[in-house]
Design a protein around this motif. Structure first.
Motif, PDB file in Angstrom:
ATOM      1  N   ASP A 127       3.643  13.937  -5.353  1.00  0.00           N
ATOM      2  CA  ASP A 127       3.353  13.062  -4.214  1.00  0.00           C
ATOM      3  C   ASP A 127       3.288  11.602  -4.631  1.00  0.00           C
ATOM      4  O   ASP A 127       3.755  10.710  -3.920  1.00  0.00           O
ATOM      5  CB  ASP A 127       2.045  13.478  -3.543  1.00  0.00           C
TER       6      ASP A 127
ATOM      7  N   TYR B 134       6.801  10.463  -5.225  1.00  0.00           N
ATOM      8  CA  TYR B 134       7.543  10.450  -3.964  1.00  0.00           C
ATOM      9  C   TYR B 134       7.277   9.170  -3.192  1.00  0.00           C
ATOM     10  O   TYR B 134       8.186   8.554  -2.636  1.00  0.00           O
ATOM     11  CB  TYR B 134       7.127  11.668  -3.134  1.00  0.00           C
ATOM     12  N   LYS B 135       6.021   8.727  -3.183  1.00  0.00           N
ATOM     13  CA  LYS B 135       5.652   7.504  -2.482  1.00  0.00           C
ATOM     14  C   LYS B 135       6.283   6.276  -3.137  1.00  0.00           C
ATOM     15  O   LYS B 135       6.476   5.245  -2.502  1.00  0.00           O
ATOM     16  CB  LYS B 135       4.130   7.356  -2.440  1.00  0.00           C
TER      17      LYS B 135
ATOM     18  N   GLU C 167      15.047   5.720   4.799  1.00  0.00           N
ATOM     19  CA  GLU C 167      13.797   6.066   5.471  1.00  0.00           C
ATOM     20  C   GLU C 167      13.053   7.179   4.731  1.00  0.00           C
ATOM     21  O   GLU C 167      11.830   7.130   4.590  1.00  0.00           O
ATOM     22  CB  GLU C 167      14.094   6.515   6.905  1.00  0.00           C
ATOM     23  N   VAL C 168      13.802   8.167   4.255  1.00  0.00           N
ATOM     24  CA  VAL C 168      13.180   9.325   3.603  1.00  0.00           C
ATOM     25  C   VAL C 168      12.748   8.999   2.176  1.00  0.00           C
ATOM     26  O   VAL C 168      11.672   9.407   1.735  1.00  0.00           O
ATOM     27  CB  VAL C 168      14.150  10.528   3.604  1.00  0.00           C
TER      28      VAL C 168
ATOM     29  N   SER D  58      11.543  17.374   3.224  1.00  0.00           N
ATOM     30  CA  SER D  58      11.027  16.158   3.837  1.00  0.00           C
ATOM     31  C   SER D  58       9.502  16.204   3.832  1.00  0.00           C
ATOM     32  O   SER D  58       8.904  17.222   4.197  1.00  0.00           O
ATOM     33  CB  SER D  58      11.522  16.034   5.282  1.00  0.00           C
ATOM     34  N   LYS D  59       8.864  15.108   3.434  1.00  0.00           N
ATOM     35  CA  LYS D  59       7.404  15.080   3.462  1.00  0.00           C
ATOM     36  C   LYS D  59       6.889  14.879   4.892  1.00  0.00           C
ATOM     37  O   LYS D  59       5.708  15.067   5.152  1.00  0.00           O
ATOM     38  CB  LYS D  59       6.880  13.965   2.565  1.00  0.00           C
ATOM     39  N   GLU D  60       7.804  14.545   5.807  1.00  0.00           N
ATOM     40  CA  GLU D  60       7.402  14.323   7.192  1.00  0.00           C
ATOM     41  C   GLU D  60       7.270  15.631   7.960  1.00  0.00           C
ATOM     42  O   GLU D  60       6.281  15.873   8.640  1.00  0.00           O
ATOM     43  CB  GLU D  60       8.415  13.406   7.893  1.00  0.00           C
ATOM     44  N   ASP D  61       8.292  16.489   7.862  1.00  0.00           N
ATOM     45  CA  ASP D  61       8.255  17.718   8.654  1.00  0.00           C
ATOM     46  C   ASP D  61       8.511  18.990   7.841  1.00  0.00           C
ATOM     47  O   ASP D  61       8.539  20.094   8.400  1.00  0.00           O
ATOM     48  CB  ASP D  61       9.249  17.644   9.811  1.00  0.00           C
TER      49      ASP D  61
END
Length: 232
Positions: free
Chosen positions: A7, A10-11, A116-117, A213-216
């Protein structure tokens, strides 16, 4: 702890890939003697595959000069042959887009979705590189015994296959990065790569790793493994 470290990177716009499964006996039992490392970057895969297949000789291809120099340093202790070029559909000179995160560099334009990703992977400069076809290079490559082809070239995978179709037909297996969404403009997605390799006699055996994807939580891309049915 591993998830926590992932994480953090990833950020920062870095992509950490974990090898799954940890037991690689299934690959070791294939008796691979040579590994073609297409898109070597700074030697990450070369060092990994050396640990899994320590007796195999490695042939790495990396076009970006800075990355190539790091590749030489990072693999100095390995049984390796390196080429400072990209592989593609034709022999030519091209401009490669270099990312702030070098593994995201590509001969194709980056999509808005990619930015974006994976924040912090935007292109920062270009470099003129040499592109060669695998089939024309094949005769000079120090290939011994059964060989595996690994391809990680940021959307340029279909060009590598087209320029190396006859070589791919001779390979025992292929580990190739496949995307399920368009991260680079005009790239062929999983279905297209699948059809190309099936047409060359390969069978899909599953994904070695997957990046979500960390979003969904959706799967964005994977390292897909194919076995040549004609070489069994």
């Amino acid at each position: 702890m591993i998830k926590f470290i992932q994480d953090i990177f990833y950020k920062m716009g870095l992509i950490v890939k974990l090898v799954r499964p940890d037991n690689n006996l299934w690959l070791q039992q294939r008796n691979i003697k040579t590994v073609l490392d297409v898109g070597a970057n700074t030697g990450q895969f070369a060092n990994l595959i050396h640990k899994i297949l320590p007796q195999a000789n490695i042939i790495s291809f990396e076009p970006i000069k800075k990355c190539y120099n790091q590749l030489l340093q990072n693999t100095a202790s390995l049984n390796i042959k390196t080429y400072n070029c990209a592989l593609g559909e034709t022999d030519e000179m091209q401009e490669i887009n270099i990312s702030a995160h070098s593994p995201s560099s590509s001969l194709l334009p980056m999509t808005k979705l990619h930015n974006e990703v994976f924040a912090g992977t935007n292109f920062v400069e270009t470099e003129s590189i040499t592109v060669k076809t695998l089939d024309l290079l094949f005769a000079e490559l120090p290939i011994k015994g059964k060989f595996m082809i690994k391809v990680d070239v940021q959307g340029f995978e279909d060009k590598v296959i087209k320029g190396g179709a006859e070589t791919f037909k001779k390979a025992d297996c292929v580990l190739i990065e496949t995307s399920f969404v368009e991260l680079y403009e005009g790239q062929l997605l999983f279905d297209g790569i699948y059809q190309m390799l099936v047409g060359l006699g390969f069978e899909f055996k599953g994904n070695y790793t997957q990046t979500k994807s960390k979003e969904d939580g959706s799967i964005i891309y994977a390292e897909s493994f194919f076995v040549n049915k004609n070489q069994l």
